[in-house]
Scaffold this active site. Structure first.
Site, PDB file in Angstrom:
ATOM      1  N   HIS A  79      28.207  21.076  -4.642  1.00 50.27           N
ATOM      2  CA  HIS A  79      26.891  21.194  -5.281  1.00 50.27           C
ATOM      3  C   HIS A  79      26.925  22.158  -6.474  1.00 50.27           C
ATOM      4  O   HIS A  79      25.957  22.862  -6.735  1.00 50.27           O
ATOM      5  CB  HIS A  79      25.825  21.661  -4.282  1.00 50.27           C
ATOM      6  CG  HIS A  79      25.619  20.712  -3.136  1.00 50.27           C
ATOM      7  ND1 HIS A  79      24.670  19.715  -3.154  1.00 50.27           N
ATOM      8  CD2 HIS A  79      26.235  20.602  -1.941  1.00 50.27           C
ATOM      9  CE1 HIS A  79      24.722  19.042  -2.006  1.00 50.27           C
ATOM     10  NE2 HIS A  79      25.666  19.554  -1.257  1.00 50.27           N
ATOM     11  N   ASN A 152      19.501  16.659   1.504  1.00 55.47           N
ATOM     12  CA  ASN A 152      20.113  15.732   0.546  1.00 55.47           C
ATOM     13  C   ASN A 152      19.162  14.563   0.277  1.00 55.47           C
ATOM     14  O   ASN A 152      18.137  14.429   0.955  1.00 55.47           O
ATOM     15  CB  ASN A 152      21.418  15.168   1.110  1.00 55.47           C
ATOM     16  CG  ASN A 152      22.593  16.136   0.968  1.00 55.47           C
ATOM     17  OD1 ASN A 152      22.556  17.057   0.162  1.00 55.47           O
ATOM     18  ND2 ASN A 152      23.630  15.910   1.750  1.00 55.47           N
ATOM     19  N   HIS A 343      20.192  28.544   2.451  1.00 53.61           N
ATOM     20  CA  HIS A 343      20.855  28.697   3.744  1.00 53.61           C
ATOM     21  C   HIS A 343      20.040  27.955   4.814  1.00 53.61           C
ATOM     22  O   HIS A 343      18.885  28.312   5.046  1.00 53.61           O
ATOM     23  CB  HIS A 343      20.934  30.185   4.088  1.00 53.61           C
ATOM     24  CG  HIS A 343      21.834  30.482   5.243  1.00 53.61           C
ATOM     25  ND1 HIS A 343      22.051  29.603   6.281  1.00 53.61           N
ATOM     26  CD2 HIS A 343      22.587  31.569   5.517  1.00 53.61           C
ATOM     27  CE1 HIS A 343      22.894  30.146   7.142  1.00 53.61           C
ATOM     28  NE2 HIS A 343      23.237  31.335   6.702  1.00 53.61           N
TER      29      HIS A 343
END
Ligand code: HDE
Length: 721
Positions: A79, A152, A343
């Protein structure tokens, strides 16, 4: 943290920037060193004589160069390439039924968010248009602490266990001996790994579909991928799958377009997001959840903990619990987009994890990676990562510590500090993990309930329209043609034959190969399963129905709005000003953007003698950068455009990519320059998405707009042979 105030508008933002450089007393506009010493000459280093050597004592030069030498930090291992924006989240009245999270309780409240979209495999400078999964990471700055939904644009993943992630990433990244190819999965190491990992087959179907080449970040769905938990006020837990549903619908480009966009504008998605927000067309998504009561955990013929499985929307519908609007571009790419640290372990009371073994591994990885990427355990103090909730604990020191902690107490329990900071009781908002009962042996194994790797791959493929299936077949033909080792291709054909025999045959035909009769094992196993001799292949469960939600074309989300769509007007001197203005006004009323493409970079003269400002010189653009093309009337303009070498390619590509073409009056004559015009009988023009003054039922503008709302005229695509 004022910076993240969701309602701060762009004007105010600009004003603040000005203020920073122009304090009213005039003192703050001087250039200084990092120590605040005013600089008198930033153009010449200190030398012994004007032609002499530089002097080491030049602290101004040394400071400037030293800083510059260290201006790059390691990019994200995955990413790396991303674009981000600020905005807000607002829950609806439903949300609080399922979770006690503070930010979901009040339908009138808003929570600031920062969202980063990304590709996965490419480096920071790679193209936006690679065939790849897109990251969709949202940081909610809630009053109870930061909640990160790090998802995603595809609802499942390649692997079931975190232990395989480094292998997956090593396989998909450029090959280590020559660092090629950049941002692409079409190479041997990736397909070698995939061909030995049957659990990846469902994800491969998605990654080979047009989902992996989105039209815009603003037109992608987002998914939390793993099953999470919601905990409500009664302390009841339910399983949840998170979905972001884009207001503009879910749309993609076609592969040939993607390839050409990469050359024309590698920043295509970044620019699109930036420009939409700058122009006030704020991207918006609804947040939805599929809620599964705790008692239903084992109701399905797949495992809720298996990240290679979806919960079909037809089995558990998506309940909308709020919306997200992105309304402000970052002020500084590095400080915000690059330094933001997401996170999946950043959760707040009311949200919890499940035992999905992929999620469990992620919980370790994301803090760890920031230590080398951002360089210190104090990365939470970087402005973009700071919570708006007050933060007190006994953590101290470390590289780049920003906070000056006062007093002598940095331990718990303490009496010298009056016991501060106190632990919060549950009723005071203290976080409590869901008390799940675990009664198990310590094993390195995969549950048998994870062993069916093909049913949902099949469900996905069979839920697509013919056009979408053709695109998947073509993508596989393309990718596997780039693979050099025949055994890898063969193994892949074996795996594809377990998904759908017609799919495997069609791909094999494109490769000039045969589908193997008895595919190589392991099939329908977890990797390593053979060693343990425990997991036996499960019979394939054929889902009774297909799922329309999986097809971008059938999906209700395939919104017909043309808001923020880009229309190229092909113009040259002598263009009919009225024709331009009428269509432009009609399109802008619908929220679309018109770009005048001229034969120079500045302005052209209309037939009426007026000046028409040019947005792009034809030389610098291609039709792949636009959603539709309009050719205004004006004989002289058409004659002049016919001389342009680029015109045939521009129009042929628009046609080939199934996008709408409009032509006013003699504008249609420009189509004579194309190679598709001969295939078209006049009666069929409209059905093919070619709207001319002769084909209109209502008016040219109304018909052109309604054709644009269809987005693509797939009828033009030749079926695969
Ligand atoms: Fe990530 N992932 N990931 N991932 N991931 C990272 O964290 C990792 C996975 C996702 O815009 C890294 O800060 C492991 C699934 C996004 O900054 C790293 C595993 C999903 C982003 C990392 C996964 C994601 C990351 C790299 C398997 C979808 C970009 C830099 C156990 C639900 C966030 C960083 C941004 C980034 C590890 C699998 C999404 C290395 C070990 C599944 C959107 O920590």
């Amino acid at each position: 943290m004022k910076k993240n105030d969701a309602n701060r508008n762009l004007e105010e933002n600009a004003k603040q920037k000005d203020l920073a450089y122009n304090k009213s007393d005039g003192t703050d506009q001087f250039m200084t060193t990092d120590q605040g010493v005013k600089v008198n000459d930033d153009n010449n280093s200190l030398k012994a004589g004007d032609r002499g050597p530089s002097l080491l004592e030049d602290f101004i030069l040394r400071e400037k160069i030293t800083h510059f030498d260290h201006e790059r930090i390691p990019e994200r291992i995955v990413h790396a390439r991303g674009s981000a924006a600020h905005g807000y989240f607002q829950p609806n009245a439903e949300a609080k039924k399922y979770s006690k999270a503070g930010f979901l309780q009040d339908a009138n409240s808003t929570t600031p968010v920062f969202v980063r979209f990304s590709t996965v495999a490419g480096f920071r400078g790679s193209t936006d248009m690679a065939r790849d999964v897109r990251g969709f990471a949202v940081k909610f700055y809630t009053e109870e602490g930061n909640f990160d939904l790090v998802g995603n644009n595809i609802p499942i993943f390649f692997i079931q266990d975190a232990a395989k992630f480094p292998d997956l990433v090593h396989a998909v990244k450029p090959e280590p001996h020559h660092e090629m190819p950049q941002a692409a999965s079409a190479h041997d190491t990736f397909w070698d790994f995939i061909s030995l990992m049957p659990e990846s087959m469902h994800m491969i179907m998605w990654a080979m579909s047009d989902r992996a080449i989105p039209r815009s970040y603003r037109m992608m769905e987002g998914f939390g991928v793993h099953t999470f938990r919601f905990i409500n006020k009664k302390n009841e837990s339910s399983f949840v799958k998170f979905h972001w549903k884009p207001k503009l619908g879910t749309h993609a480009v076609v592969w040939d377009e993607a390839v050409k966009i990469s050359g024309n504008d590698p920043d295509f998605h970044r620019r699109d997001l930036w420009e939409a927000i700058e122009s006030g067309s704020f991207p918006e998504w609804e947040l939805g959840v599929q809620v599964i009561p705790e008692a239903d955990e084992h109701k399905f013929d797949f495992d809720l903990l298996d990240p290679t499985k979806i919960v079909p929307e037809e089995l558990v519908p998506v309940t909308i619990i709020g919306k997200m609007v992105l309304n402000r571009n970052p002020d500084n790419f590095f400080a915000e987009t690059e330094q933001v640290a997401f996170h999946p372990g950043h959760i707040v009371p009311g949200i919890d994890f499940t035992n999905d073994p992929l999620l469990q591994g992620r919980l370790f990885s994301y803090t760890d990676t920031q230590l080398s990427r951002l360089g210190s355990p104090n990365f939470h103090e970087i402005p973009i990562n700071r919570p708006i909730a007050p933060m007190h604990n006994n953590q101290r020191d470390g590289h780049m510590r920003q906070e000056i902690n006062v007093g002598r107490v940095s331990y718990h329990p303490n009496s010298l500090g009056g016991g501060c900071p106190f632990q919060a009781k549950i009723a005071e908002g203290g976080f409590e993990s869901y008390n799940e009962r675990i009664d198990a042996k310590k094993v390195r194994e995969r549950s048998e309930s994870f062993a069916d790797h093909f049913s949902q791959a099949k469900l996905f493929f069979e839920s697509q329209t013919q056009v979408e299936q053709d695109h998947i077949i073509n993508a596989l033909r393309f990718e596997l043609s780039k693979v050099e080792v025949p055994a890898i291709r063969e193994r892949m054909l074996g795996l594809l034959s377990q998904v759908d025999t017609n799919l495997a045959k069609a791909v094999a035909k494109g490769l000039g190969m045969q589908v193997p009769r008895s595919p190589e094992r392991p099939m329908n196993h977890g990797v390593g399963a053979d060693d343990k001799g425990k997991q036996e292949p499960k019979p394939l469960v054929k889902y009774a129905q297909t799922s329309d939600a999986l097809s971008m074309i059938k999906n209700k989300l395939n919104s017909d709005t043309i808001e923020s769509r880009q229309v190229a007007f092909l113009c040259a001197d002598g263009v009919d000003g009225n024709s331009v203005n009428t269509m432009k006004a009609a399109l802008e009323k619908e929220g679309a953007t018109v770009k005048i493409i001229g034969t120079n970079a500045t302005a052209i003269k209309t037939a009426e003698g007026k000046e028409l400002k040019v947005d792009h010189n034809l030389l610098t653009v291609s039709s792949v950068l636009f959603d539709a093309v309009f050719i205004p009337a004006g004989e002289a303009s058409i004659d002049r455009l016919k001389e342009e070498e680029k015109i045939p390619e521009f129009l042929n590509d628009t046609y080939k990519h199934c996008k709408v073409i409009g032509a006013d009056q003699e504008g249609i004559l420009l189509l004579n320059e194309t190679n598709f015009v001969l295939q078209l009988s006049e009666a069929k023009l409209e059905e093919q998405g070619i709207i001319t003054s002769d084909t209109t039922k209502a008016s040219l503008t109304a018909d052109f707009i309604s054709a644009m709302g269809e987005h693509r005229f797939w009828i033009r695509e030749k079926p695969l042979t």
